[in-house]
Scaffold this motif. Structure first.
Motif, short mmCIF file in Angstrom:
data_model
loop_
_atom_site.label_atom_id
_atom_site.label_comp_id
_atom_site.label_asym_id
_atom_site.label_seq_id
_atom_site.Cartn_x
_atom_site.Cartn_y
_atom_site.Cartn_z
N MET A 56 30.37 85.41 19.75
CA MET A 56 30.24 84.45 20.43
C MET A 56 28.34 84.36 19.24
O MET A 56 27.74 83.38 18.88
N ARG A 57 27.57 85.00 19.42
CA ARG A 57 26.24 84.65 18.85
C ARG A 57 26.52 84.66 16.85
O ARG A 57 25.74 84.00 16.79
N ASP A 58 27.62 84.92 16.39
CA ASP A 58 27.88 85.03 14.73
C ASP A 58 29.20 83.35 15.13
O ASP A 58 29.21 83.32 14.00
N GLY A 59 28.72 82.82 16.14
CA GLY A 59 28.24 81.74 15.90
C GLY A 59 30.31 81.81 15.95
O GLY A 59 30.85 79.93 16.16
N LYS A 60 31.17 82.08 16.60
CA LYS A 60 32.89 81.71 16.90
C LYS A 60 33.00 81.30 18.21
O LYS A 60 34.09 82.03 18.92
N THR A 61 32.38 80.16 18.10
CA THR A 61 32.79 79.57 19.74
C THR A 61 33.33 78.06 19.86
O THR A 61 33.97 77.23 20.36
N GLY A 62 33.64 77.97 18.44
CA GLY A 62 34.47 76.33 17.99
C GLY A 62 35.64 77.04 18.14
O GLY A 62 36.48 77.84 18.23
N TYR A 63 36.84 75.46 17.26
CA TYR A 63 38.34 75.90 18.10
C TYR A 63 38.71 76.77 16.70
O TYR A 63 38.43 76.94 15.59
N CYS A 64 39.69 77.36 16.57
CA CYS A 64 40.64 78.15 15.99
C CYS A 64 41.44 77.44 15.71
O CYS A 64 42.21 76.57 16.65
N PRO A 65 42.69 78.53 14.79
CA PRO A 65 44.01 77.54 14.63
C PRO A 65 44.95 77.73 15.35
O PRO A 65 45.20 79.10 16.92
N PRO A 66 45.38 76.60 16.41
CA PRO A 66 47.16 76.69 17.43
C PRO A 66 47.68 78.39 17.45
O PRO A 66 47.23 78.28 19.26
N ALA A 67 48.30 79.12 16.63
CA ALA A 67 49.20 80.11 16.93
C ALA A 67 47.87 81.12 17.21
O ALA A 67 48.51 81.95 17.92
N GLY A 68 46.30 80.92 17.04
CA GLY A 68 45.37 82.03 16.82
C GLY A 68 45.03 82.72 16.20
O GLY A 68 45.50 82.57 14.76
N ILE A 69 44.20 83.61 16.39
CA ILE A 69 42.90 84.28 14.49
C ILE A 69 44.01 84.97 14.26
O ILE A 69 44.25 85.65 14.41
#
Length: 397
Positions: A56-69
């Motif tokens: 969260m602190r690194d900014g991983k709070t947006g959309y990501c690939p539908p299949a998953g990271i």
């Protein structure tokens, strides 16, 4: 507004209704021993929590690939390969917001209206709910006692198959009974799926909640890799029930359909939760081991008390965090006969012990003569297990 006709076919998870009844008992001043809901009262592993916070602190709070990271899909493929002898890649993995969506999307991808779907009974009620909601026909097959364990009635299963039977749901390491297939039964189950060309959902939610650390998977047997989708969930192993993180793992052509459905339904699974999942799979495993050790202790305490309770017998399962004791003699002696609801209410009122019954796990099958309840020991400490089941034992005496 006119409600869609299909909603009349949608079931529910009735354990939540039991929770409401238990809450009402608590509100009236009674103590509740919560054996009814399969949640865990243990914290998520510390390293997993910290990974989510960092993401969260690194900014991983947006959309990501539908299949998953990619890191999570790769970690899931490698972990599955190591434990099941498979050869998956990340292309075989679709990340999901929990395990339940895998059931629905498996049916959306592979079931046409009118298709028959084999599923265990008693079993997780969402199977029947989703099959019927999406226009399929439920073919229930029995779970039966076999000496010192519960297993799947393979004779009955195969007799139910018709030309319209297309799908088979298998919950090896089973809710609510803890049933598991023996090595010979697992080979026969695979042979049935292959012989009848069935597409298979392997619900392995409790694969990691195994007390002798010898869990094996049907997907490892000949012909099963090509026809099976695995349901994987982080909820049980890492005490992450509320995080909603799971995955479907299977043939690429089916996983591509899962990913297309993901786009239409939720866009993607929460990104920082996925990074927590990466840590869970690749980081320190001591937290996950502690969860299983704690559950094993609770299981042993509960089984010992239940088997010393008049009118009750209980098989000790090797997997899951549920017990499925036979209470037929107790119900008869107390004068309840087949009235599960009255029995459960009487026990709750007089002892505070709250549980689900056979009726919460599918419609009873013809010929059933024994009566069972389900006790989840995942959300109650060993001290309260002793106290609560001690009161149940006194009630039965």
């Amino acid at each position: 507004m006119r409600i869609a006709e299909s909603i009349s076919r949608l079931g529910t998870e009735t354990a939540f209704a039991v929770a409401a009844r238990a809450a009402a008992h608590a509100d009236s001043g009674g103590k509740v021993y919560p054996f009814h809901l399969g949640d865990l009262n243990m914290p998520t592993s510390q390293n997993v929590q910290e990974a989510a916070i960092k993401a969260m602190r690194d900014g991983k709070t947006g959309y990501c690939p539908p299949a998953g990271i990619a890191p999570l899909r790769d970690a899931l493929a490698q972990d599955t390969n190591a434990k099941r002898g498979t050869a998956y890649s990340m292309e075989n993995v679709s990340v999901q917001p929990g395990g339940k969506p895998v059931i629905s999307k498996f049916l959306m991808a592979l079931m046409n209206p009118g298709d028959e779907v084999l599923c265990p009974n008693p079993g997780f009620p969402i199977y029947e709910s989703q099959i019927e909601f999406l226009g399929g026909k439920v073919l229930p097959y029995p779970i039966i006692p076999a000496g010192d364990y519960f297993t799947f009635d393979l004779d009955a299963l195969e007799k139910r198959i018709t030309p319209k039977t297309k799908l088979l749901i298998i919950n090896d390491y089973h809710n609510p009974t803890g049933a598991e297939l023996s090595a010979a039964e697992r080979e026969r189950m695979a042979a049935i799926a292959n012989r009848h060309n069935l597409s298979v959902l392997l619900d392995e939610a409790y694969f990691e909640t195994h007390y002798d650390d010898k869990a094996t998977s049907l997907v490892s047997l000949p012909g099963m890799l090509e026809r099976s989708v695995l349901l994987y969930t982080f909820s049980k192993k890492f005490a992450m029930t509320g995080w909603r993180l799971g995955a479907a793992i299977g043939p690429k052509e089916v996983i591509d359909i899962f990913n297309k459905i993901n786009v239409n339904y939720e866009s993607c699974t929460c990104q920082f939760v996925q990074w927590a999942g990466v840590e869970g799979l690749t980081g320190d495993q001591s937290g996950a081991k502690k969860i299983v050790d704690t559950l094993r202790e609770r299981r042993d305490v509960a089984v010992d008390i239940l088997n010393g309770t008049p009118g009750v017998t209980c098989i000790k399962p090797n997997a899951s965090f549920y017990l499925y004791p036979d209470v037929t003699d107790l119900m008869d002696r107390k004068g309840f006969g087949d009235d599960y609801d009255a029995f459960a209410e009487d026990v709750l009122t007089k002892t505070g012990v709250s549980f689900c019954t056979r009726l919460h796990f599918g419609r009873p099958l013809p010929g059933e003569t024994r009566r069972y309840i389900r006790l989840a020991f995942s959300g109650i400490d060993a001290s309260d297990i002793r106290e609560g089941l001690g009161k149940l034992k006194a009630y039965a005496s």
